[in-house]
Design a protein around this motif. Structure first.
Motif, PDB file in Angstrom:
ATOM      1  N   GLY A 169     -17.304  36.728 -11.253  1.00  0.00           N
ATOM      2  CA  GLY A 169     -18.384  37.168 -12.124  1.00  0.00           C
ATOM      3  C   GLY A 169     -19.401  36.090 -12.412  1.00  0.00           C
ATOM      4  O   GLY A 169     -20.437  36.373 -13.023  1.00  0.00           O
ATOM      5  N   THR A 170     -19.129  34.862 -11.982  1.00  0.00           N
ATOM      6  CA  THR A 170     -20.056  33.755 -12.215  1.00  0.00           C
ATOM      7  C   THR A 170     -20.540  33.224 -10.864  1.00  0.00           C
ATOM      8  O   THR A 170     -21.622  33.579 -10.419  1.00  0.00           O
ATOM      9  N   LEU A 171     -19.744  32.387 -10.206  1.00  0.00           N
ATOM     10  CA  LEU A 171     -20.098  31.951  -8.856  1.00  0.00           C
ATOM     11  C   LEU A 171     -19.900  33.074  -7.848  1.00  0.00           C
ATOM     12  O   LEU A 171     -20.510  33.068  -6.768  1.00  0.00           O
ATOM     13  N   LEU A 172     -19.047  34.018  -8.202  1.00  0.00           N
ATOM     14  CA  LEU A 172     -18.754  35.144  -7.303  1.00  0.00           C
ATOM     15  C   LEU A 172     -18.987  36.465  -8.036  1.00  0.00           C
ATOM     16  O   LEU A 172     -18.069  36.993  -8.673  1.00  0.00           O
ATOM     17  N   LYS A 182     -12.940  46.919 -10.410  1.00  0.00           N
ATOM     18  CA  LYS A 182     -12.693  47.348  -9.029  1.00  0.00           C
ATOM     19  C   LYS A 182     -11.817  46.337  -8.311  1.00  0.00           C
ATOM     20  O   LYS A 182     -10.885  46.711  -7.578  1.00  0.00           O
ATOM     21  N   PHE A 183     -12.082  45.050  -8.525  1.00  0.00           N
ATOM     22  CA  PHE A 183     -11.265  44.012  -7.894  1.00  0.00           C
ATOM     23  C   PHE A 183      -9.806  44.148  -8.298  1.00  0.00           C
ATOM     24  O   PHE A 183      -8.902  44.121  -7.446  1.00  0.00           O
ATOM     25  N   MET A 184      -9.547  44.299  -9.592  1.00  0.00           N
ATOM     26  CA  MET A 184      -8.167  44.393 -10.056  1.00  0.00           C
ATOM     27  C   MET A 184      -7.483  45.641  -9.522  1.00  0.00           C
ATOM     28  O   MET A 184      -6.303  45.594  -9.126  1.00  0.00           O
ATOM     29  N   ALA A 221     -16.417  41.853  -3.511  1.00  0.00           N
ATOM     30  CA  ALA A 221     -17.291  40.823  -4.080  1.00  0.00           C
ATOM     31  C   ALA A 221     -18.705  40.932  -3.504  1.00  0.00           C
ATOM     32  O   ALA A 221     -18.916  41.532  -2.447  1.00  0.00           O
ATOM     33  N   HIS A 222     -19.652  40.318  -4.202  1.00  0.00           N
ATOM     34  CA  HIS A 222     -21.054  40.345  -3.787  1.00  0.00           C
ATOM     35  C   HIS A 222     -21.617  38.926  -3.863  1.00  0.00           C
ATOM     36  O   HIS A 222     -22.314  38.569  -4.820  1.00  0.00           O
ATOM     37  N   PRO A 223     -21.297  38.088  -2.873  1.00  0.00           N
ATOM     38  CA  PRO A 223     -21.705  36.679  -2.918  1.00  0.00           C
ATOM     39  C   PRO A 223     -23.210  36.518  -3.080  1.00  0.00           C
ATOM     40  O   PRO A 223     -24.004  37.346  -2.606  1.00  0.00           O
ATOM     41  N   CYS A 224     -23.619  35.443  -3.731  1.00  0.00           N
ATOM     42  CA  CYS A 224     -25.035  35.141  -3.915  1.00  0.00           C
ATOM     43  C   CYS A 224     -25.285  33.679  -3.560  1.00  0.00           C
ATOM     44  O   CYS A 224     -24.423  32.823  -3.764  1.00  0.00           O
ATOM     45  N   GLN A 225     -26.460  33.398  -3.022  1.00  0.00           N
ATOM     46  CA  GLN A 225     -26.780  32.047  -2.566  1.00  0.00           C
ATOM     47  C   GLN A 225     -26.874  31.052  -3.709  1.00  0.00           C
ATOM     48  O   GLN A 225     -26.714  29.838  -3.516  1.00  0.00           O
ATOM     49  N   ILE A 234      -6.997  31.651  -4.967  1.00  0.00           N
ATOM     50  CA  ILE A 234      -8.244  31.103  -5.508  1.00  0.00           C
ATOM     51  C   ILE A 234      -9.121  30.562  -4.391  1.00  0.00           C
ATOM     52  O   ILE A 234     -10.339  30.784  -4.372  1.00  0.00           O
ATOM     53  N   LEU A 235      -8.514  29.878  -3.425  1.00  0.00           N
ATOM     54  CA  LEU A 235      -9.287  29.347  -2.302  1.00  0.00           C
ATOM     55  C   LEU A 235      -9.925  30.477  -1.489  1.00  0.00           C
ATOM     56  O   LEU A 235     -11.046  30.326  -0.986  1.00  0.00           O
ATOM     57  N   SER A 236      -9.239  31.602  -1.369  1.00  0.00           N
ATOM     58  CA  SER A 236      -9.822  32.752  -0.671  1.00  0.00           C
ATOM     59  C   SER A 236     -11.062  33.230  -1.397  1.00  0.00           C
ATOM     60  O   SER A 236     -12.114  33.463  -0.777  1.00  0.00           O
ATOM     61  N   ARG A 237     -10.979  33.374  -2.718  1.00  0.00           N
ATOM     62  CA  ARG A 237     -12.131  33.846  -3.482  1.00  0.00           C
ATOM     63  C   ARG A 237     -13.261  32.817  -3.468  1.00  0.00           C
ATOM     64  O   ARG A 237     -14.435  33.176  -3.459  1.00  0.00           O
ATOM     65  N   MET A 238     -12.920  31.541  -3.457  1.00  0.00           N
ATOM     66  CA  MET A 238     -13.944  30.502  -3.337  1.00  0.00           C
ATOM     67  C   MET A 238     -14.662  30.600  -1.996  1.00  0.00           C
ATOM     68  O   MET A 238     -15.877  30.371  -1.908  1.00  0.00           O
TER      69      MET A 238
END
Length: 244
Positions: A11-14, A20-22, A101-105, A134-138
């Motif tokens: 919700g912040t960096l990602l 929906k994720f949960m 997820a919806h990654p943003c630059q 956590i590394l996967s989500r990063m």
């Protein structure tokens, strides 16, 4: 003087829909262990042990140790069969949930800006997951390749958000005072607790969680795009509140 920037992940960096994720995570995980345990029974045990971990209030046991001790109470003799399945799921299957997820630059812009100002960086996600997850989500957020000074996984932490001990532990790990930290997060209830210890706070409002009335408790607030623009063009936020 600012020394460390704490970045929340989901919700912040990602950017993502947390609900929906949960839902997808629990569905896929319970199906993965179905050869050993019925999905609904597994989910009940998992959520109960996660709650036990979140309620931990002691430095004696890590979150990981609290979780598995409680999980054994629920699963008994089935645990030896389930544990390797969970480890396999996080190592191989979990990464396939990236579609939620919806990654943003701006995520990379923010982390890079902090490093260019010689600030240390901490990935301050709620430590309910193992490091592999956590590394996967990063990686979904595009920030896994930065030299993080700390990643708050359940293996290393003894508290969860919103316990103030979580933020004290981060400061202790990095050898700084809370007043030397900035917490960037999107959860009113969990991330702004950092401010009660003297940390500065920036509340990201794109995927806001918690009571919107609590925004006033943040030192600054706005979109992740706004924060990235400020850090690229004006440096870190000053004493005036950042508005959308």
């Amino acid at each position: 003087m600012l020394q460390v920037v704490l970045f929340d992940l989901d919700g912040t960096l990602l950017p993502m829909d947390h609900r929906k994720f949960m839902n997808e995570y629990l569905k896929e995980l319970s199906l993965f262990v179905r050869p050993v345990i019925e999905p609904d029974a597994f989910k009940q045990a998992l959520m109960a042990s996660t709650s036990a971990m979140a309620a931990n209030n002691s430095l004696v046991f890590t979150n990981e140790e609290v979780f598995w001790k409680d999980f054994e109470n629920h699963l008994g003799e089935r645990l030896p069969s389930i544990r390797p399945l969970l480890e396999l799921f996080y190592a191989e299957k979990f990464r396939q949930l990236s579609y939620v997820a919806h990654p943003c630059q701006e995520a990379r812009i923010l982390v890079k800006a902090a490093m260019e100002r010689n600030l240390r960086i901490a990935l301050a996600t709620n430590p309910l997951f193992p490091l592999t997850a956590i590394l996967s989500r990063m990686s979904w957020a595009g920030v896994d390749d930065f030299p993080w000074n700390l990643i708050t996984s359940y293996e290393v932490m003894h508290f969860c958000k919103p316990h103030p001990g979580y933020y004290r532990e981060i400061a202790a790990h990095l050898g700084v005072r809370p007043e030397e930290c900035l917490m960037v997060g999107n959860n009113v209830d969990e991330d702004l607790v950092a401010g009660t210890l003297g940390m500065k706070t920036y509340l990201v409002t794109d995927c806001l969680l918690g009571d919107p009335a609590g925004i006033c408790r943040a030192d600054w607030h706005g979109s992740i795009q706004r924060l990235a623009w400020l850090w690229e063009n004006q440096g870190f936020p000053g004493e005036s509140r950042v508005k959308l």
